[in-house]
Design a protein around this motif. Structure first.
Motif, mmCIF file in Angstrom:
data_model
loop_
_atom_site.group_PDB
_atom_site.id
_atom_site.type_symbol
_atom_site.label_atom_id
_atom_site.label_comp_id
_atom_site.label_asym_id
_atom_site.label_seq_id
_atom_site.Cartn_x
_atom_site.Cartn_y
_atom_site.Cartn_z
ATOM 1 N N GLU A 60 -66.488 -20.574 28.597
ATOM 2 C CA GLU A 60 -67.784 -20.282 27.993
ATOM 3 C C GLU A 60 -67.635 -19.393 26.760
ATOM 4 N N LEU A 61 -66.779 -18.383 26.862
ATOM 5 C CA LEU A 61 -66.549 -17.489 25.724
ATOM 6 C C LEU A 61 -65.899 -18.236 24.566
ATOM 7 N N GLN A 62 -65.000 -19.163 24.865
ATOM 8 C CA GLN A 62 -64.376 -19.947 23.794
ATOM 9 C C GLN A 62 -65.414 -20.795 23.064
ATOM 10 N N ARG A 63 -66.342 -21.373 23.831
ATOM 11 C CA ARG A 63 -67.400 -22.157 23.192
ATOM 12 C C ARG A 63 -68.290 -21.251 22.334
ATOM 13 N N ALA A 64 -68.573 -20.053 22.840
ATOM 14 C CA ALA A 64 -69.415 -19.113 22.081
ATOM 15 C C ALA A 64 -68.732 -18.691 20.781
ATOM 16 N N LEU A 65 -67.420 -18.459 20.836
ATOM 17 C CA LEU A 65 -66.686 -18.073 19.635
ATOM 18 C C LEU A 65 -66.684 -19.199 18.609
ATOM 19 N N ALA A 66 -66.817 -20.435 19.093
ATOM 20 C CA ALA A 66 -66.863 -21.600 18.200
ATOM 21 C C ALA A 66 -68.258 -21.839 17.634
ATOM 22 N N GLY A 67 -69.228 -21.034 18.044
ATOM 23 C CA GLY A 67 -70.569 -21.148 17.490
ATOM 24 C C GLY A 67 -71.648 -21.501 18.474
ATOM 25 N N ASP A 68 -71.290 -21.758 19.739
ATOM 26 C CA ASP A 68 -72.274 -22.070 20.765
ATOM 27 C C ASP A 68 -72.872 -20.765 21.301
ATOM 28 N N THR A 69 -73.823 -20.875 22.228
ATOM 29 C CA THR A 69 -74.417 -19.688 22.841
ATOM 30 C C THR A 69 -73.902 -19.510 24.254
ATOM 31 N N LEU A 70 -74.082 -18.322 24.788
ATOM 32 C CA LEU A 70 -73.751 -18.071 26.182
ATOM 33 C C LEU A 70 -74.837 -18.669 27.081
ATOM 34 N N SER A 71 -74.522 -18.812 28.358
ATOM 35 C CA SER A 71 -75.364 -19.608 29.250
ATOM 36 C C SER A 71 -76.694 -18.946 29.594
ATOM 37 N N ILE A 72 -76.733 -17.618 29.638
ATOM 38 C CA ILE A 72 -77.968 -16.930 30.028
ATOM 39 C C ILE A 72 -78.713 -16.579 28.742
ATOM 40 N N ALA A 73 -79.585 -17.496 28.306
ATOM 41 C CA ALA A 73 -80.175 -17.365 26.980
ATOM 42 C C ALA A 73 -81.695 -17.324 26.977
ATOM 43 N N THR A 74 -82.336 -17.585 28.122
ATOM 44 C CA THR A 74 -83.794 -17.609 28.160
ATOM 45 C C THR A 74 -84.314 -16.436 28.984
ATOM 46 N N PRO A 75 -85.544 -15.996 28.740
ATOM 47 C CA PRO A 75 -86.127 -14.915 29.550
ATOM 48 C C PRO A 75 -86.126 -15.249 31.038
ATOM 49 N N GLN A 76 -86.344 -16.540 31.384
ATOM 50 C CA GLN A 76 -86.367 -16.928 32.798
ATOM 51 C C GLN A 76 -84.999 -16.751 33.446
ATOM 52 N N ARG A 77 -83.936 -17.193 32.764
ATOM 53 C CA ARG A 77 -82.583 -17.045 33.316
ATOM 54 C C ARG A 77 -82.220 -15.567 33.452
ATOM 55 N N LYS A 78 -82.621 -14.763 32.485
ATOM 56 C CA LYS A 78 -82.319 -13.333 32.564
ATOM 57 C C LYS A 78 -83.070 -12.704 33.729
ATOM 58 N N ALA A 79 -84.317 -13.116 33.911
ATOM 59 C CA ALA A 79 -85.107 -12.576 35.025
ATOM 60 C C ALA A 79 -84.488 -12.964 36.363
#
Length: 445
Positions: A60-79
């Motif tokens: 996941e971090l490798q994808r993020a370093l390539a320009g993608d986002t991390l998996s927990i990106a919405t208020p609902q997922r964070k909640a």
């Protein structure tokens, strides 16, 4: 230490989009504590519960370093993550300043940290009369704009608004913060100029051709000028704004006159070479321009549009108080003005401390000049800057004690540092605000 690193990364990212902050919660499901929440809550997170999650997290971090986002990106997922918080086995450390707002304040603007560059869209940004001058200037073609003023006056925040306006006009922007030049580059002219060109090229996402231009038997400033005039400007499909912050970093270099003289020549080139009309210069400095270059006829600081920042006026402080939830009464507002004389950073710092619940107004005024008081870090910064400069210490002591400064050169240095001001009469020189006068009376010797 983590808070300081996050603060630095946050400010750099707001100006140039880099670095990116990638928060990973290590089996941690509790809300972030303020001020970390201000940095981390608006962005996406990743989560790791145990060793079994390690391979997926790395991917996941490798994808993020390539320009993608991390998996927990919405208020609902964070909640969802926070809702699964396990019972606490160890008490949480006490936060330094949790935001606890009264019912009166709940409908007011969400608080922002008073530190660093403000985003152009910040609801706490106070527009002053010179903002319109700066923004209208950058909408023109082939301009040189200098924003100057003491430290913590809002220079970088105004530059950020200038950059936003330039982009809205269809201009390309290369933003260079001179604080990011390392010691090696600032110690050697043969290192600095090619690095300056390489950094500029990288900001524009163009192919680096610095080595090719450095093969010619020319001076560094000539090579740099050819590189910009014969490669970068012709290659771009839009006018370029070269925005440079903290350029006073160059003052201690042996080649400062060469560099600033080069910028002045770029300004002059617009009159005879049409390609240079594609270049706008926007410079930010907190040092008096005369100190930055030996020959004023080669200075970029006395041409073009000069914007000198001033302190907040009473009405602006009152407006800012309203945006913080009207935390000060009219009498307390006047007390704050008497204490800091509209100093932009100190006003915002005071209002933020009170609005966040970190301090009551009475305590803030009572502890204002104390070593560990609300403004202690700011005051110690100025004190430490003078420790190895006895002529500045003696000059400032004279200002504090007699409201005069016999040495005009010392006056300009103290004014450039934001410590003193000259009254309109032109005769009396005084500390910039009552806070400075009281603190330095106690601590200068």
């Amino acid at each position: 230490m983590v808070q300081v690193e996050l603060s630095l990364a946050h400010e750099l990212a707001r100006n140039g989009g880099k670095p990116a902050i990638l928060p990973v919660r290590l089996a941690y499901r509790e809300p972030f504590q303020y001020p970390l929440s201000a940095y981390l809550d608006p962005i996406n997170w990743a989560f790791w519960q145990g060793p079994q999650d390690t391979p997926a997290l790395i991917a996941e971090l490798q994808r993020a370093l390539a320009g993608d986002t991390l998996s927990i990106a919405t208020p609902q997922r964070k909640a969802e993550i926070l809702a699964m918080s396990p019972p606490k086995t160890v008490p949480r450390p006490s936060p330094s300043a949790q935001i606890a707002r009264s019912d009166k304040q709940k409908n007011k603007l969400p608080l922002e940290l008073p530190e660093g560059t403000m985003a152009p869209e910040s609801q706490y940004y106070v527009a002053r009369s010179f903002d319109d001058t700066a923004l209208s200037t950058i909408q023109q073609q082939g301009v040189t704009l200098t924003i100057k003023g003491p430290r913590q006056m809002g220079k970088s925040s105004l530059l950020s608004r200038v950059i936003t306006t330039a982009r809205q006009q269809g201009k390309q922007v290369a933003f260079l913060d001179f604080q990011l030049f390392d010691k090696a580059a600032l110690s050697d002219t043969d290192t600095f100029f090619p690095e300056f060109c390489a950094w500029l090229t990288d900001e524009l996402d163009l192919e680096d051709q610095v080595d090719d231009y450095w093969k010619r038997r020319l001076s560094n400033t000539q090579r740099c000028t050819r590189y910009l005039g014969k490669y970068l400007l012709p290659t771009l499909d839009a006018p370029l704004v070269l925005a440079m912050d903290e350029v006073e970093t160059m003052f201690d270099t042996d080649f400062r006159s060469d560099f600033f003289g080069m910028l002045r020549s770029w300004h002059n080139n617009r009159a005879t070479k049409p390609i240079w009309k594609q270049l706008d210069l926007a410079l930010v400095t907190s040092t008096e321009p005369y100190q930055l270059i030996d020959n004023l006829n080669q200075s970029p600081f006395n041409v073009g549009q000069i914007v000198e920042l001033t302190d907040f006026e009473q009405e602006q402080v009152a407006d800012l108080n309203e945006r913080h939830g009207a935390v000060l009464s009219e009498a307390e507002l006047q007390q704050l003005m008497n204490l800091v004389n509209g100093h932009p950073y100190l006003v915002r710092k005071a209002l933020h401390l009170i609005a966040s619940g970190a301090m009551a107004a009475g305590d803030l005024f009572a502890q204002a000049v104390k070593e560990r008081g609300p403004f202690g870090d700011h005051l110690r910064y100025h004190l430490f800057r003078m420790y190895d400069k006895p002529e500045l210490v003696q000059g400032f002591l004279q200002v504090v004690r007699t409201h005069t400064c016999a040495d005009e050169r010392i006056f300009f240095k103290l004014r450039g540092a934001g410590l003193v001001r000259r009254h309109s009469s032109g005769l009396e020189v005084a500390p910039r605000c009552q806070l400075y006068e009281q603190y330095f009376q106690q601590h200068l010797s």
